[in-house]
Write an enzyme that holds these catalytic residues in place. Structure first.
Site, PDB file in Angstrom:
ATOM      1  N   GLY A 149       0.833  -1.204   0.000  1.00 12.50           N
ATOM      2  CA  GLY A 149       0.000   0.000   0.000  1.00 12.50           C
ATOM      3  C   GLY A 149       0.852   1.233   0.000  1.00 12.50           C
ATOM      4  N   LYS A 150       0.193   2.327  -0.293  1.00  9.27           N
ATOM      5  CA  LYS A 150       0.908   3.601  -0.361  1.00  9.27           C
ATOM      6  C   LYS A 150      -0.109   4.689  -0.087  1.00  9.27           C
ATOM      7  CE  LYS A 150       2.430   4.590  -4.532  1.00  9.27           C
ATOM      8  NZ  LYS A 150       1.984   5.850  -5.068  1.00  9.27           N
ATOM      9  N   GLY A 151       0.285   5.679   0.698  1.00 12.52           N
ATOM     10  CA  GLY A 151      -0.604   6.816   0.924  1.00 12.52           C
ATOM     11  C   GLY A 151       0.122   8.082   0.536  1.00 12.52           C
ATOM     12  N   ASN A 153       1.780   9.843   2.703  1.00 15.23           N
ATOM     13  CA  ASN A 153       2.891  10.064   3.639  1.00 15.23           C
ATOM     14  C   ASN A 153       3.817   8.872   3.802  1.00 15.23           C
ATOM     15  OD1 ASN A 153       2.098  12.716   4.748  1.00 15.23           O
ATOM     16  ND2 ASN A 153       0.248  11.565   5.235  1.00 15.23           N
ATOM     17  N   ALA A 155       4.926   4.519   2.400  1.00  7.53           N
ATOM     18  CA  ALA A 155       4.711   3.292   1.627  1.00  7.53           C
ATOM     19  C   ALA A 155       4.725   2.134   2.621  1.00  7.53           C
ATOM     20  CB  ALA A 155       5.819   3.123   0.595  1.00  7.53           C
ATOM     21  N   VAL A 156       3.917   1.121   2.342  1.00 11.42           N
ATOM     22  CA  VAL A 156       3.798   0.006   3.287  1.00 11.42           C
ATOM     23  C   VAL A 156       4.203  -1.291   2.592  1.00 11.42           C
ATOM     24  CG1 VAL A 156       2.216  -1.202   4.849  1.00 11.42           C
ATOM     25  CG2 VAL A 156       1.929   1.249   4.458  1.00 11.42           C
ATOM     26  N   LYS A 204       5.504   0.080   7.714  1.00 11.78           N
ATOM     27  CA  LYS A 204       5.179   1.377   7.094  1.00 11.78           C
ATOM     28  C   LYS A 204       6.425   2.250   7.133  1.00 11.78           C
ATOM     29  CE  LYS A 204       1.902   5.253   7.659  1.00 11.78           C
ATOM     30  NZ  LYS A 204       0.629   5.652   8.252  1.00 11.78           N
ATOM     31  N   ASP A 348      -9.025  11.445  10.755  1.00 11.83           N
ATOM     32  CA  ASP A 348      -8.813  11.125   9.338  1.00 11.83           C
ATOM     33  C   ASP A 348      -9.462   9.776   9.018  1.00 11.83           C
ATOM     34  OD1 ASP A 348      -7.924  11.440   6.766  1.00 11.83           O
ATOM     35  OD2 ASP A 348      -5.882  10.729   7.158  1.00 11.83           O
TER      36      ASP A 348
END
Ligand SMILES: Nc1ncnc2c1ncn2[C@@H]1O[C@H](COP(=O)(O)OP(=O)(O)OP(=O)(O)O)[C@@H](O)[C@H]1O
Length: 574
Positions: A149-151, A153, A155-156, A204, A348
């Site tokens: 995953g990636k957001g 802020n 990367a996971v 993360k 959030d």
């Protein structure tokens, strides 16, 4: 007047004197009581007088009880020597007051029943799903796999522990294997379960632009990510220094909860070149790895359990049944209630920030993750002074509660987050029940200016009580919105307390207390049966009993009965 008639008049008189407060001060108190009940809104207004009094009325109730005693003794002096008829009236009057005292006594007993139940269930702490481990404070302690995953802020990546002994088989992948491994093969996750077994962790890696490269600076600037970190997450030396206040203010930590992510380890390390880095996030790499990169050399790494998907991903593939959907909303409310109790607002909440796995029955278990925008003040207050535009209101503007979204900074302005996350749960509930989130572009409502009547209807398959809870959660006015705890209680009662509520205009506390005792017995018995205790339903029931507060339960009952009354009135008017 016959004796029978005298008795019934006496009973009436006793009640009236008590309820209307004929004594001077009693009258004032009763008037205040009535006025407060009126102000408290329809739910309290429609409930029976003694049935659902919020906590601030306890004082009045106690005072009235004292007055009743005075009345009795004054009456005794006046009537005791009178005619047999007067004595009968007085006796009956005393009986009337006695009945009310009986009701107060019932309340007292119910409150102590709640406390006892709470004590039993609080003893049994929620167990973390991974076995404890003692090392893992360095990046070299892990083997990193694919990006999961990636957001905006971080990367996971999936990860396994180097320090764990070699795998015996695909099933026994490491010392820190998933506890429910035996039964998880039955759950609908076969595509991912191999990778989850081989990589039980998710790491993360934060992107570090402005924090500098010292551990102190990194921990300080990314401190909110540590809110869900366990007591052993930071290496002992770091923990001690942070406790000394050397690093500045590190946030409080929340205790473990089945619906809140747990960060097992947090450490700083040099940014490595991981799969996909050059293609997907070249700009945040340090110049050492990409000459054009803007990132710092070191950053923060957080080690968590690896979950098969996010809530959003799950909902893209399947629509939960009405019961599962209700359980999912309830889990979010339980997670938020836990955070509120511990003085944390997530700020959030969205379906990408909720991770999901399955229990042995295939029921989705939800955990709230990504605390990067949270509010966690040292005094546990959920109120934040909002005196300048530089104060961050939180992430994800679309799901920002109206009272936060509409606030304008100024002297003395305070943002109150105590019900803000509960509002977001209301919005996410639409997604859970297969609808578009009304506050995303497709529907296009804006939290700052929507009207409640603009909220789209939920599918008729969603249980009426659940629809009502969601409507309440999306009330613009936070004073009319239930807390996450009250909303959760409503769902608990709707799911498991139907008998306690059935065919009643109001529910006596004794009946509720009986139901609570039965429920406790059932949950304890289920707990003795082994793995069923790990199921989502069992966890929810245990959590409910562990957090039992009489007043919150009363308010939940009041709301539910009001909601049912409303929907019945709608049916009748059609
Ligand atoms: N423990 C985990 N297990 C599995 N996947 C995870 C885990 N943590 C995060 N992810 C995946 O990584 C994605 C990004 O994680 P996260 O939301 O924490 O990053 P972020 O950059 O802080 O996000 P945002 O853009 O919301 O600030 C998640 O949406 C999810 O898909």
């Amino acid at each position: 007047m016959s004796v029978k008639h005298a008795i019934s008049r006496g009973l009436e008189l006793g009640r009236s004197v008590f309820q209307l407060g004929l004594l001077k001060s009693g009258g004032r108190l009763a008037a205040k009581l009535r006025a407060d009940r009126f102000r408290a809104g329809p739910s309290v207004r429609t409930a029976q007088p003694q049935a659902f009094l919020p906590s601030r009325y306890r004082y009045y109730r106690t005072s009235l009880k004292g007055l009743a005693a005075q009345l009795q003794s004054a009456g005794f002096r006046r009537f005791a020597g009178g005619s047999p008829r007067n004595r009968a009236v007085f006796l009956a009057f005393g009986l009337g007051v006695g009945l009310i005292e009986q009701q107060l006594e019932d309340d007292r007993k119910s409150a102590s029943t709640c406390q006892e139940i709470q004590a039993v269930f609080r003893k049994k702490k929620f167990q973390s799903p991974l076995k404890p481990f003692t090392s893992g404070y360095k990046l070299e302690d892990y083997i990193l796999g694919n990006q999961i995953g990636k957001g905006s802020n971080a990367a996971v990546y999936e990860a396994a522990a180097q320090f764990a002994p070699p795998k015996q088989s695909a099933r026994k992948c490491s010392l820190v294997q998933i506890k429910e491994g035996e039964v998880e093969t039955e759950a609908p996750r076969s595509l991912t379960c191999c990778s989850l077994r081989n990589f039980p962790f998710a790491i993360k890696m934060m992107w570090n632009f402005g924090a500098g490269s010292s551990s102190e600076a990194i921990l300080k600037s990314m401190s909110q990510e540590l809110v869900p970190a366990g007591p052993q997450a930071l290496k002992q030396e770091i923990e001690e220094i942070t406790l000394d206040g050397h690093f500045g203010v590190l946030p409080k930590r929340v205790s473990t909860h089945p619906n809140v992510i747990r960060v097992y380890r947090a450490f700083t390390a040099d940014v490595p070149l991981l799969p996909g880095a050059q293609e997907e996030y070249p700009d945040v790499l340090p110049p050492r790895l990409n000459p054009a990169g803007l990132g710092n050399n070191r950053t923060l790494f957080l080690v968590m359990k690896n979950y098969p998907c996010t809530l959003r991903q799950y909902l893209e593939m399947s629509t939960p049944s009405r019961r599962q959907g209700t359980l999912m909303v309830l889990q979010l409310l339980e997670g938020i209630d836990h955070l509120c109790r511990e003085g944390v607002a997530h700020r959030d909440l969205k379906s990408d920030n909720v991770l999901l796995e399955f229990d042995s029955d295939g029921c989705p278990r939800l955990v709230i993750s990504d605390f990067g925008c949270c509010l966690a003040q040292s005094d546990s207050s959920l109120q934040l002074p909002f005196n300048s535009i530089w104060v961050s209101k939180g992430g994800n503007a679309s799901l920002m509660a109206p009272e936060v979204a509409t606030a304008v900074p100024g002297c003395g302005v305070v943002l109150d987050y105590s019900k803000a996350d509960a509002w977001a749960v209301g919005a996410i509930s639409y997604e859970i029940f297969g609808q578009q989130n009304p506050f995303y572009r497709a529907v296009g409502l804006e939290s700052r200016n929507y009207q409640e009547k603009q909220l789209p209807p939920l599918p008729s398959s969603v249980p009426a009580d659940v629809q009502f809870v969601i409507r309440l959660l999306l009330r613009r006015n936070p004073n009319k919105r239930p807390t996450a705890r009250v909303a959760a209680n409503m769902l608990h009662l709707s799911l498991w307390g139907r008998k306690a509520l059935a065919n009643q205009d109001s529910v006596g506390m004794r009946k509720l207390a009986d139901w609570l005792l039965c429920q406790s017995a059932v949950v304890l018995l289920k707990g003795c049966q082994g793995p069923s205790g790990n199921k989502v339903e069992a966890e929810l029931q245990r959590g409910f009993l562990a957090n039992l507060e009489l007043e919150d339960l009363r308010t939940a009952v009041g709301f539910l009965l009001y909601g049912r009354e409303q929907s019945q009135a709608c049916v009748l008017s059609v």
